[in-house]
Each structure stands twice: as structure tokens, then as C-alpha cells.
Design a protein around this motif. Structure first.
Motif, PDB file in Angstrom:
ATOM      1  N   ASP A 251       0.848  -1.243  -0.023  1.00 48.10           N
ATOM      2  CA  ASP A 251      -0.058  -0.022   0.026  1.00 48.10           C
ATOM      3  C   ASP A 251       0.850   1.239   0.091  1.00 48.10           C
ATOM      4  OD1 ASP A 251       1.060   0.175   2.697  1.00 48.10           O
ATOM      5  OD2 ASP A 251      -1.003   0.193   3.480  1.00 48.10           O
ATOM      6  N   GLY A 252       2.254   1.192  -0.344  1.00 45.93           N
ATOM      7  CA  GLY A 252       2.887   2.314  -0.330  1.00 45.93           C
ATOM      8  C   GLY A 252       3.466   2.784   1.116  1.00 45.93           C
ATOM      9  N   SER A 253       3.119   2.041   2.121  1.00 48.40           N
ATOM     10  CA  SER A 253       3.636   2.490   3.607  1.00 48.40           C
ATOM     11  C   SER A 253       4.939   1.545   3.646  1.00 48.40           C
ATOM     12  CB  SER A 253       2.637   1.999   4.687  1.00 48.40           C
ATOM     13  OG  SER A 253       2.596   0.714   4.792  1.00 48.40           O
ATOM     14  N   LYS A 254       5.740   2.056   4.887  1.00 49.05           N
ATOM     15  CA  LYS A 254       6.962   1.252   5.424  1.00 49.05           C
ATOM     16  C   LYS A 254       6.814   0.056   6.031  1.00 49.05           C
ATOM     17  CE  LYS A 254       9.546   4.569   3.621  1.00 49.05           C
ATOM     18  NZ  LYS A 254      10.469   4.483   2.623  1.00 49.05           N
ATOM     19  N   ASN A 255       5.480  -0.340   6.280  1.00 48.02           N
ATOM     20  CA  ASN A 255       5.261  -1.458   7.234  1.00 48.02           C
ATOM     21  C   ASN A 255       5.712  -2.683   6.293  1.00 48.02           C
ATOM     22  OD1 ASN A 255       3.670  -0.229   9.323  1.00 48.02           O
ATOM     23  ND2 ASN A 255       2.196   0.315   7.713  1.00 48.02           N
ATOM     24  N   MET A 256       5.996  -3.710   7.082  1.00 50.14           N
ATOM     25  CA  MET A 256       6.374  -5.172   6.585  1.00 50.14           C
ATOM     26  C   MET A 256       5.182  -5.945   6.436  1.00 50.14           C
ATOM     27  SD  MET A 256       9.508  -4.937   6.098  1.00 50.14           S
ATOM     28  CE  MET A 256       9.915  -6.474   6.084  1.00 50.14           C
ATOM     29  N   MET A 257       5.299  -6.735   5.478  1.00 46.74           N
ATOM     30  CA  MET A 257       3.971  -7.654   5.389  1.00 46.74           C
ATOM     31  C   MET A 257       4.553  -9.099   5.607  1.00 46.74           C
ATOM     32  SD  MET A 257       2.504  -6.276   1.685  1.00 46.74           S
ATOM     33  CE  MET A 257       3.873  -6.489   0.657  1.00 46.74           C
ATOM     34  N   ARG A 258       3.569  -9.972   5.913  1.00 47.07           N
ATOM     35  CA  ARG A 258       3.788 -11.418   6.283  1.00 47.07           C
ATOM     36  C   ARG A 258       2.724 -12.215   5.911  1.00 47.07           C
ATOM     37  NH1 ARG A 258       4.003 -12.229  12.580  1.00 47.07           N
ATOM     38  NH2 ARG A 258       2.047 -11.062  12.977  1.00 47.07           N
ATOM     39  N   VAL A 259       3.102 -13.614   5.904  1.00 45.92           N
ATOM     40  CA  VAL A 259       2.017 -14.553   5.830  1.00 45.92           C
ATOM     41  C   VAL A 259       2.162 -15.986   6.241  1.00 45.92           C
ATOM     42  CG1 VAL A 259       3.155 -15.121   3.690  1.00 45.92           C
ATOM     43  CG2 VAL A 259       0.794 -15.746   3.948  1.00 45.92           C
ATOM     44  N   ARG A 260       1.202 -16.475   6.763  1.00 41.02           N
ATOM     45  CA  ARG A 260       1.467 -17.998   7.201  1.00 41.02           C
ATOM     46  C   ARG A 260       0.359 -18.860   6.379  1.00 41.02           C
ATOM     47  NH1 ARG A 260      -0.407 -17.955  13.494  1.00 41.02           N
ATOM     48  NH2 ARG A 260      -2.475 -17.021  13.309  1.00 41.02           N
ATOM     49  N   PHE A 261       0.851 -19.960   6.412  1.00 37.98           N
ATOM     50  CA  PHE A 261      -0.119 -20.941   5.362  1.00 37.98           C
ATOM     51  C   PHE A 261      -0.532 -21.973   6.485  1.00 37.98           C
ATOM     52  CE2 PHE A 261       3.100 -19.122   2.771  1.00 37.98           C
ATOM     53  CZ  PHE A 261       2.132 -18.711   1.651  1.00 37.98           C
ATOM     54  N   THR A 262      -1.851 -22.474   6.155  1.00 37.21           N
ATOM     55  CA  THR A 262      -2.274 -23.789   6.953  1.00 37.21           C
ATOM     56  C   THR A 262      -2.604 -24.543   5.657  1.00 37.21           C
ATOM     57  OG1 THR A 262      -3.299 -22.431   8.648  1.00 37.21           O
ATOM     58  CG2 THR A 262      -4.185 -24.483   8.589  1.00 37.21           C
ATOM     59  N   ALA A 263      -2.112 -25.901   5.802  1.00 40.41           N
ATOM     60  CA  ALA A 263      -2.534 -27.064   4.934  1.00 40.41           C
ATOM     61  C   ALA A 263      -3.607 -27.884   5.402  1.00 40.41           C
ATOM     62  CB  ALA A 263      -1.345 -27.980   5.038  1.00 40.41           C
ATOM     63  N   GLN A 264      -4.564 -27.908   4.595  1.00 40.25           N
ATOM     64  CA  GLN A 264      -5.915 -28.507   4.884  1.00 40.25           C
ATOM     65  C   GLN A 264      -6.249 -29.978   4.013  1.00 40.25           C
ATOM     66  OE1 GLN A 264      -8.515 -25.360   4.332  1.00 40.25           O
ATOM     67  NE2 GLN A 264      -8.320 -24.767   6.545  1.00 40.25           N
ATOM     68  N   TRP A 265      -6.850 -30.567   4.293  1.00 35.83           N
ATOM     69  CA  TRP A 265      -7.442 -31.756   3.392  1.00 35.83           C
ATOM     70  C   TRP A 265      -8.909 -31.893   3.545  1.00 35.83           C
ATOM     71  CZ3 TRP A 265      -9.561 -36.723   4.864  1.00 35.83           C
ATOM     72  CH2 TRP A 265      -9.807 -37.035   6.293  1.00 35.83           C
ATOM     73  N   LEU A 266      -9.444 -32.386   2.403  1.00 36.18           N
ATOM     74  CA  LEU A 266     -11.126 -32.506   2.289  1.00 36.18           C
ATOM     75  C   LEU A 266     -11.514 -33.787   3.187  1.00 36.18           C
ATOM     76  CD1 LEU A 266     -13.790 -31.220   1.459  1.00 36.18           C
ATOM     77  CD2 LEU A 266     -13.292 -32.329  -0.730  1.00 36.18           C
TER      78      LEU A 266
END
Length: 140
Positions: free
Chosen positions: A54-69
Motif C-alpha cells: 500500500d506504499g507504507s513502510k510497514n512489513m508484510m507477512r503471511v502464514r499458511f495452513t495445509a488442509q485436506w477435504l
């Protein structure tokens, strides 16, 4: 010849603009956030996400969760189904990407399983998003 060189200069200028920082918050985003599966076999499930800056100086991060049906709907895999938070980079840029690969132990029973990942995104500036990958099939 002058036209050709001015065309190249214009192309270079446009490329420089598209590779620069994102516009300030509140303006149109050049990209969107998404998540997809990039590895799918009986030994691994890999997920990748793109986070929109978004143009800010903030850091972005992500975490993933694996799922099964499961018979009851989508459920986290047994074991460590959620990755640690992954740093994706500064929200100053138009976009950033990060990924995670889960190691799997699919039973060799002749049964197939549908897998997917859910990406929880911290986009900086108090923004968040959740994206779900498409499903893939392992086993069988």
C-alpha cells in the motif's frame, strides 16, 4: 530513427514506474493479493502467496495452513499444519511474495486426497486478508 529511440525511452519509463513503490494508501492498487499451490505430490504440498503493498513502510507477512477435504469438510492436516509467519517484505512496494512447503506422509492405501492451503496475510497498516489456494489431489 528518432521515433524508435523515443519509443524505447517511453517503454523504459513505463517499466520504471511499474516497478517502483506502490501508490499511497487510498489509491488504486496495481496488483491484488492471491495464493496458489505450486507443489503437489505425495511427499510435499507447497503454497505461495502474493501480498499487495500500500506504499507504507510497514512489513508484510503471511502464514499458511495445509488442509485436506475430510468427510466433514476442510480440516487442517495432522501434525504441524500451520507454518511460521513468513516475512514477505515491505508494503512500500506494489507487491511481495512468500511461500512455504509442507512435508507430507500420504498413506499408500490407494485412496486419493484433496489438499489445499489457506494463506493468512498481514498486509501492514492494519490491513489483513485471507486467501485460499485451489485444491490438488494426491495419492490414489
Amino acid at each position: 530513427m528518432p521515433r524508435k529511440s523515443s519509443f524505447v525511452a517511453l517503454g523504459a519509463a513505463l517499466l520504471a514506474v511499474s516497478a517502483g513503490p506502490a501508490h499511497a494508501a487510498g489509491t488504486d492498487q496495481l496488483t491484488s493479493s492471491w495464493a496458489n499451490v505450486n507443489i503437489c505430490n505425495s511427499g510435499q504440498l507447497g503454497a505461495r502467496a502474493q501480498l499487495a503493498g500500500d506504499g507504507s513502510k510497514n512489513m508484510m507477512r503471511v502464514r499458511f495452513t495445509a488442509q485436506w477435504l475430510s468427510p466433514d469438510g476442510w480440516a487442517p492436516l495432522v501434525g504441524q499444519a500451520t507454518s511460521p509467519w513468513q516475512d514477505a517484505g515491505s508494503a512500500e512496494f506494489t507487491w511481495a511474495q512468500a511461500g512455504w512447503t509442507f512435508n507430507l506422509a500420504v498413506p499408500p492405501t490407494g485412496v486419493s486426497y484433496q489438499l489445499r492451503a489457506v494463506a493468512e496475510m498481514d498486509l501492514g497498516s492494519g490491513r489483513s486478508s485471507s486467501q485460499t489456494t485451489g485444491a490438488c489431489v494426491v495419492g490414489g
